[in-house]
Design an enzyme around this catalytic site. Structure first.
Site, PDB file in Angstrom:
ATOM      1  N   ARG A  19      46.588  36.560  58.052  1.00  0.00           N
ATOM      2  CA  ARG A  19      47.856  37.242  57.771  1.00  0.00           C
ATOM      3  C   ARG A  19      48.665  37.483  59.035  1.00  0.00           C
ATOM      4  NH1 ARG A  19      48.547  40.064  52.667  1.00  0.00           N
ATOM      5  NH2 ARG A  19      47.479  38.702  51.226  1.00  0.00           N
ATOM      6  N   ARG A  23      54.212  41.087  57.318  1.00  0.00           N
ATOM      7  CA  ARG A  23      55.158  42.205  57.402  1.00  0.00           C
ATOM      8  C   ARG A  23      55.011  43.089  58.627  1.00  0.00           C
ATOM      9  NH1 ARG A  23      53.691  44.294  51.736  1.00  0.00           N
ATOM     10  NH2 ARG A  23      51.786  43.424  52.606  1.00  0.00           N
ATOM     11  N   ARG A  32      62.590  37.408  55.693  1.00  0.00           N
ATOM     12  CA  ARG A  32      62.238  37.701  54.305  1.00  0.00           C
ATOM     13  C   ARG A  32      63.344  38.462  53.570  1.00  0.00           C
ATOM     14  NH1 ARG A  32      60.707  39.790  50.068  1.00  0.00           N
ATOM     15  NH2 ARG A  32      58.607  40.438  49.469  1.00  0.00           N
ATOM     16  N   ASP A  68      50.871  31.423  49.593  1.00  0.00           N
ATOM     17  CA  ASP A  68      49.948  32.413  49.038  1.00  0.00           C
ATOM     18  C   ASP A  68      48.895  31.692  48.219  1.00  0.00           C
ATOM     19  OD1 ASP A  68      49.802  35.551  48.849  1.00  0.00           O
ATOM     20  OD2 ASP A  68      49.118  34.754  46.941  1.00  0.00           O
ATOM     21  N   TYR A 144      42.008  37.894  39.497  1.00  0.00           N
ATOM     22  CA  TYR A 144      43.387  38.343  39.252  1.00  0.00           C
ATOM     23  C   TYR A 144      43.901  37.861  37.894  1.00  0.00           C
ATOM     24  CZ  TYR A 144      44.004  39.800  44.152  1.00  0.00           C
ATOM     25  OH  TYR A 144      43.918  40.425  45.361  1.00  0.00           O
TER      26      TYR A 144
HETATM   27  O1  CP3 Z   1      49.588  34.473  57.658  1.00  0.00           O
HETATM   28  C1  CP3 Z   1      48.817  34.086  56.766  1.00  0.00           C
HETATM   29  O2  CP3 Z   1      47.633  34.473  56.700  1.00  0.00           O
HETATM   30  C2  CP3 Z   1      49.271  33.024  55.792  1.00  0.00           C
HETATM   31  C3  CP3 Z   1      49.802  33.428  54.543  1.00  0.00           C
HETATM   32  C4  CP3 Z   1      48.961  34.147  53.482  1.00  0.00           C
HETATM   33  C5  CP3 Z   1      49.526  35.113  52.623  1.00  0.00           C
HETATM   34  N1  CP3 Z   1      48.592  35.456  51.703  1.00  0.00           N
HETATM   35  C6  CP3 Z   1      50.907  35.601  52.716  1.00  0.00           C
HETATM   36  C7  CP3 Z   1      51.286  36.841  52.014  1.00  0.00           C
HETATM   37  C8  CP3 Z   1      47.631  33.967  53.094  1.00  0.00           C
HETATM   38  C9  CP3 Z   1      46.551  33.086  53.700  1.00  0.00           C
HETATM   39  C10 CP3 Z   1      47.420  34.796  51.946  1.00  0.00           C
HETATM   40  C11 CP3 Z   1      46.146  34.845  51.201  1.00  0.00           C
HETATM   41  C12 CP3 Z   1      45.976  35.810  50.114  1.00  0.00           C
HETATM   42  N2  CP3 Z   1      46.917  36.241  49.220  1.00  0.00           N
HETATM   43  C13 CP3 Z   1      44.726  36.382  49.739  1.00  0.00           C
HETATM   44  C14 CP3 Z   1      43.398  36.102  50.391  1.00  0.00           C
HETATM   45  C15 CP3 Z   1      43.259  36.794  51.700  1.00  0.00           C
HETATM   46  C16 CP3 Z   1      43.236  38.288  51.641  1.00  0.00           C
HETATM   47  O3  CP3 Z   1      44.186  38.886  52.173  1.00  0.00           O
HETATM   48  O4  CP3 Z   1      42.289  38.857  51.125  1.00  0.00           O
HETATM   49  C17 CP3 Z   1      44.960  37.214  48.637  1.00  0.00           C
HETATM   50  C18 CP3 Z   1      43.928  38.051  47.918  1.00  0.00           C
HETATM   51  C19 CP3 Z   1      46.337  37.120  48.302  1.00  0.00           C
HETATM   52  C20 CP3 Z   1      47.046  37.786  47.188  1.00  0.00           C
HETATM   53  C21 CP3 Z   1      48.154  38.636  47.644  1.00  0.00           C
HETATM   54  N3  CP3 Z   1      49.341  38.168  48.164  1.00  0.00           N
HETATM   55  C22 CP3 Z   1      48.214  40.053  47.599  1.00  0.00           C
HETATM   56  C23 CP3 Z   1      47.110  40.953  47.086  1.00  0.00           C
HETATM   57  C24 CP3 Z   1      49.460  40.412  48.116  1.00  0.00           C
HETATM   58  C25 CP3 Z   1      50.026  41.813  48.178  1.00  0.00           C
HETATM   59  C26 CP3 Z   1      49.347  42.683  49.128  1.00  0.00           C
HETATM   60  C27 CP3 Z   1      49.919  42.534  50.496  1.00  0.00           C
HETATM   61  O5  CP3 Z   1      49.150  42.454  51.458  1.00  0.00           O
HETATM   62  O6  CP3 Z   1      51.144  42.514  50.587  1.00  0.00           O
HETATM   63  C28 CP3 Z   1      50.143  39.236  48.494  1.00  0.00           C
HETATM   64  C29 CP3 Z   1      51.491  39.111  49.111  1.00  0.00           C
HETATM   65  C30 CP3 Z   1      51.567  38.410  50.423  1.00  0.00           C
HETATM   66  N4  CP3 Z   1      50.943  37.226  50.747  1.00  0.00           N
HETATM   67  C31 CP3 Z   1      52.365  38.796  51.540  1.00  0.00           C
HETATM   68  C32 CP3 Z   1      52.202  37.818  52.537  1.00  0.00           C
HETATM   69  C33 CP3 Z   1      52.876  37.747  53.879  1.00  0.00           C
HETATM   70  C34 CP3 Z   1      53.275  40.003  51.602  1.00  0.00           C
HETATM   71  C35 CP3 Z   1      54.493  39.631  50.849  1.00  0.00           C
HETATM   72  C36 CP3 Z   1      55.768  40.264  51.311  1.00  0.00           C
HETATM   73  O7  CP3 Z   1      56.386  39.780  52.276  1.00  0.00           O
HETATM   74  O8  CP3 Z   1      56.173  41.215  50.634  1.00  0.00           O
END
Ligand code: CP3
Length: 334
Positions: A19, A23, A32, A68, A144
């Site tokens: 990640r 943000r 964004r 994602d 999910y």
């Molecule tokens: O930088 C990176 O790692 C690459 C991009 C990436 C994202 N999500 C972007 C993202 C990766 C590899 C993921 C994987 C992901 N997504 C997982 C597995 C890894 C982990 O964190 O456990 C899971 C479970 C998700 C599902 C997901 N996506 C959730 C639960 C959420 C909301 C919670 C949160 O942290 O915001 C997201 C949204 C998400 N995915 C964001 C980002 C940058 C935030 C979105 C925003 O900008 O509002």
């Protein structure tokens, strides 16, 4: 990074952060602005821009494509939104719903993913920075899809596991088929390493993990073009199932902070490389303390055939940019 994945000699462990495009970076929040998260994932220009940000802004040594784990899900026929985590309009609970799922060719259903990867690879090739692709693992995606969104205990998922095991298995098989095609298409488009995220598999007992998770990891590892791209397997909260991770066929296992890295290195380090495993909350510490922890992790990691410095879970929105910079600077100073 590529040498560390394969267990070949390196001068010091490479460093990147899960990640890292997210943000906690004001520059990410600016890109964004005005678009939804799903739009952002489909917007090749914006996705490429935020994927590259961590190289110069925080000194990361690998780029993970911005996307994602849910990007390939809507084309299966599942309506999905982010608020901010994934929300499934119609959670999958019946045999009729599973029977309707289709696995399309990802090159046709999510062409933007491969365009993002091709563009990134073009940007990175001269800078000698490796490009990572990724996918969600079947169990975490199913968690999910059955639950309808995030959950503390995933009771609906476990209900299906215990009351309709054949239905859950059918769903996992479809997701595994999708994952193999999706990751191989990413490798074809330029991903040099792929990471499989099984964030929620640590919810299970060892016996349940052996039944519901491990066979799918093994099948996925076997079907990927691993000569072209090594595989990293990440499981959160998996201190009790590291034996399974090491036997999954992955080249690298990505551990969280509940595992003592030196123990894992001694036990599994001759077979697999390790990635990890600082608690992202430790990036709140003063820079000297972060440097000390990086040195400790690197020392532990040297007991394994390869080590990639990373966190035990992703950066949080509250992670201080200064802490991330201290982390990568300490790695480079080793
Ligand atoms: O930088 C990176 O790692 C690459 C991009 C990436 C994202 N999500 C972007 C993202 C990766 C590899 C993921 C994987 C992901 N997504 C997982 C597995 C890894 C982990 O964190 O456990 C899971 C479970 C998700 C599902 C997901 N996506 C959730 C639960 C959420 C909301 C919670 C949160 O942290 O915001 C997201 C949204 C998400 N995915 C964001 C980002 C940058 C935030 C979105 C925003 O900008 O509002």
């Amino acid at each position: 990074m590529l040498r560390a994945c394969r267990g070949e000699p390196v001068d010091r462990p490479p460093v990147w952060l899960m990640r890292q495009a997210g943000r906690y970076l004001p520059e990410y929040r600016r890109v964004r602005e005005g678009v939804s998260f799903l739009e952002m994932c489909r917007d090749v220009d914006r996705a490429v821009e935020v994927s590259l940000q961590p190289i110069d802004l925080v000194g990361s040594e690998a780029v993970i494509m911005f996307s994602d784990i849910f990007t390939p899900i809507p084309p299966l026929g599942v309506e999905l939104d982010f608020a901010p985590g994934p929300v499934v309009a119609d959670p999958i609970r019946t045999a009729a719903q599973v029977a309707q799922l289709r696995v399309p060719d990802p090159r046709e259903s999510v062409p933007f993913v491969f365009e993002i990867l091709r563009r990134l690879r073009g940007e990175l090739v001269d800078r000698q920075i490796p490009l990572l692709g990724f996918a969600g693992a079947p169990f975490t995606l199913a968690a999910y899809l059955v639950e309808g969104g995030g959950s503390r205990d995933f009771a609906q998922l476990k209900r299906m596991m215990h009351r309709e095991p054949d239905l859950l298995r059918a769903l996992l098989e479809i997701l595994a088929e999708m994952t193999v095609g999706y990751l191989n298409a990413q490798i074809e488009a330029g991903a040099q390493v792929v990471q499989l995220f099984d964030t929620w598999a640590g919810l299970l007992s060892p016996a349940e993990y052996g039944e519901w998770v491990q066979p799918f990891h093994v099948a996925i590892a076997r079907q990927l073009d691993r000569a072209a791209a090594p595989l990293i397997l990440y499981v959160n909260n998996g201190a009790h199932i590291v034996d399974f991770m090491a036997d999954s066929g992955a080249d690298v296992i990505s551990l969280d902070w509940r595992v003592e890295l030196s123990d894992a290195a001694q036990r599994y380090g001759d077979r697999v490389s390790l990635q990890g495993n600082l608690d992202p909350c430790e990036l709140q510490a003063p820079p000297e303390r972060i440097a000390q922890r990086v040195a400790e992790l690197a020392r532990a990691g040297r007991l394994a055939r390869g080590h990639i410095l990373n966190l035990g879970h992703g950066c949080l929105p509250s992670t201080p940019v200064e802490g991330v910079r201290a982390f990568t600077a300490a790695a480079r100073a080793l």
